[in-house]
Scaffold this active site. Structure first.
Site, PDB file in Angstrom:
ATOM      1  NE  ARG A   1      -9.282  12.111   6.074  1.00 61.01           N
ATOM      2  CZ  ARG A   1      -8.573  11.034   6.340  1.00 61.01           C
ATOM      3  NH1 ARG A   1      -8.967   9.843   5.921  1.00 61.01           N
ATOM      4  NH2 ARG A   1      -7.449  11.123   7.004  1.00 61.01           N
ATOM      5  CE1 TYR A  12      -4.148  10.509   7.889  1.00 58.58           C
ATOM      6  CE2 TYR A  12      -3.580   8.670   6.471  1.00 58.58           C
ATOM      7  CZ  TYR A  12      -4.512   9.360   7.218  1.00 58.58           C
ATOM      8  OH  TYR A  12      -5.790   8.882   7.298  1.00 58.58           O
ATOM      9  CD  GLU A  47     -11.168   2.268   3.749  1.00 55.35           C
ATOM     10  OE1 GLU A  47     -10.100   2.031   4.368  1.00 55.35           O
ATOM     11  OE2 GLU A  47     -11.207   2.562   2.539  1.00 55.35           O
ATOM     12  CE1 TYR A 107      -3.222   2.982   0.454  1.00 56.79           C
ATOM     13  CE2 TYR A 107      -2.061   3.425   2.497  1.00 56.79           C
ATOM     14  CZ  TYR A 107      -2.961   3.805   1.523  1.00 56.79           C
ATOM     15  OH  TYR A 107      -3.599   5.021   1.611  1.00 56.79           O
TER      16      TYR A 107
END
Ligand code: 3EB
Length: 359
Positions: free
Chosen positions: A248, A235, A352, A175
């Site tokens: 988001r 992040y 998720e 990822y």
């Protein structure tokens, strides 16, 4: 406006590719939304036969899920996602538009468009590009080039599916390497801190083929962030060399409000919460979705309602039924979540949720 000044410094070709305005200008975005003229995309789960659905000229895209869904179709509007649904048969996810849909294949990209919206999909063999990082960079360069040359240059929403998403340690995790390649592909075209809503989920089919599909529009949406969460592209370093490049949520440029919610999990600030506690992760995830919907200011309550079409990705097969039960208690009665077994990009996350909330 601040962001307009910035945009004016950007060469015209690149300016077209900018996705959206930044969130702090919510008042202005609501104003501009009032003049937006796109009809909302109609997203629903449908159980008719694939041929019947594809027979409708207002269908922009159809998705099948898991091994029992048709693997492929000559029609570029159909895509199978290799995530197994809970229970026996999953419905198809169908996107419908106002206009008459045309389709084309442009090399490795499948397209469907009606003038207002475009669906696009690309599948990239990792081996051809060395690894997942190379495949992601190639895919994103192709995606941005294709959008920039189209009448629908504004990408609202992207889904990314890759095999074995958590394989590899530390920065070598697949990822994280995907994030490096994606950022490189986007940066080559001048995307900076303005990203579409997205989902990034792991399949377990052993096929090292990166699958990406997207929804783009004639006019730009408004990217939204969640006050409870650090923006993903900010992040800190501990989560990888390149931060994930997504917003988001995306408020679509539609007359009646429509919000595309990115894959949302039990992350508060930038940290994962409630390791090994499915119900607590569900509660945190729903709190995050409510928070981003509140930021979107589309409804006084700022909550999911029966108009929401949701996909729920569950890491452990044994959590599928418990998750279904818990969500039945916690979601509005008319919400019909589609539960899929899929891997979340941080190995401690069990669930998720993504979706579309229409007003
Ligand atoms: C998170 O909030 C969870 O890499 O495109 C969610 C949505 C997540 C999209 C992506 C990743 C992505 O960081 C993971």
């Amino acid at each position: 406006m601040y962001h307009c000044a910035i945009q004016n410094l950007i060469p015209r070709r690149r300016r077209r590719l900018l996705l959206s305005t930044a969130q702090p200008d919510i008042a202005e975005s609501l104003h501009s939304a009032a003049s937006a003229d796109l009809a909302p995309l109609r997203v629903a789960y449908e159980s008719a036969a694939l041929a019947a659905i594809l027979g409708d000229s207002d269908v922009l895209a159809v998705f099948g899920f898991g091994a029992r869904a048709p693997a492929a179709h000559a029609d570029p509007r159909y895509l199978r996602v290799n995530l197994e649904p809970s229970g026996d048969a999953a419905p198809f996810e169908v996107w419908r538009v106002r206009g008459h849909v045309r389709t084309q294949r442009d090399g490795d990209i499948a397209w469907a468009l009606d003038g207002d919206y475009a669906f696009g999909a690309i599948e990239v063999d990792e081996a051809v590009h060395g690894d997942i990082e190379g495949a992601a960079e190639f895919a994103y360069r192709r995606l941005v080039d294709a959008l920039g040359a189209s009448d629908t240059p504004h990408v609202l929403r992207i889904w990314n599916y890759l095999d074995a998403i958590n394989a590899g340690e530390g920065d070598a995790e697949r990822y994280r390497r995907f994030c490096v390649g994606r950022a490189a592909g986007l940066a080559a075209h001048g995307f900076v801190d303005a990203y579409p809503a997205a989902t990034g989920i792991g399949v377990r089919d052993g096929h090292r083929v990166l699958q990406i599909y997207w929804l783009a529009a004639r006019t730009a949406g408004t990217a939204l962030e969640n006050p409870r969460q650090v923006s993903a592209w900010r992040y800190p370093r501990q989560y990888g060399i390149k931060a994930p490049t997504f917003a988001r949520a995306m408020r679509a440029p539609t007359q009646s409000a429509q919000v595309y919610i990115s894959g949302t999990a039990a992350i508060v600030g930038h940290a994962s919460h409630h390791h090994d506690d499915l119900e607590a992760q569900i509660d945190e995830t729903l709190a995050n979705i409510d928070s981003v919907l509140a930021a979107a200011q589309i409804a006084p309550a700022g909550r999911l309602d029966g108009g929401a079409v949701l996909k729920v990705y569950v890491r452990r097969a044994e959590d599928l039924e418990p998750a279904r039960k818990l969500l039945r208690e916690k979601l509005p009665a008319s919400a019909q979540p589609l539960l899929l077994r899929g891997d979340i990009c941080r190995s401690e996350l069990l669930i998720e949720i993504d979706g579309v909330q229409s007003s």
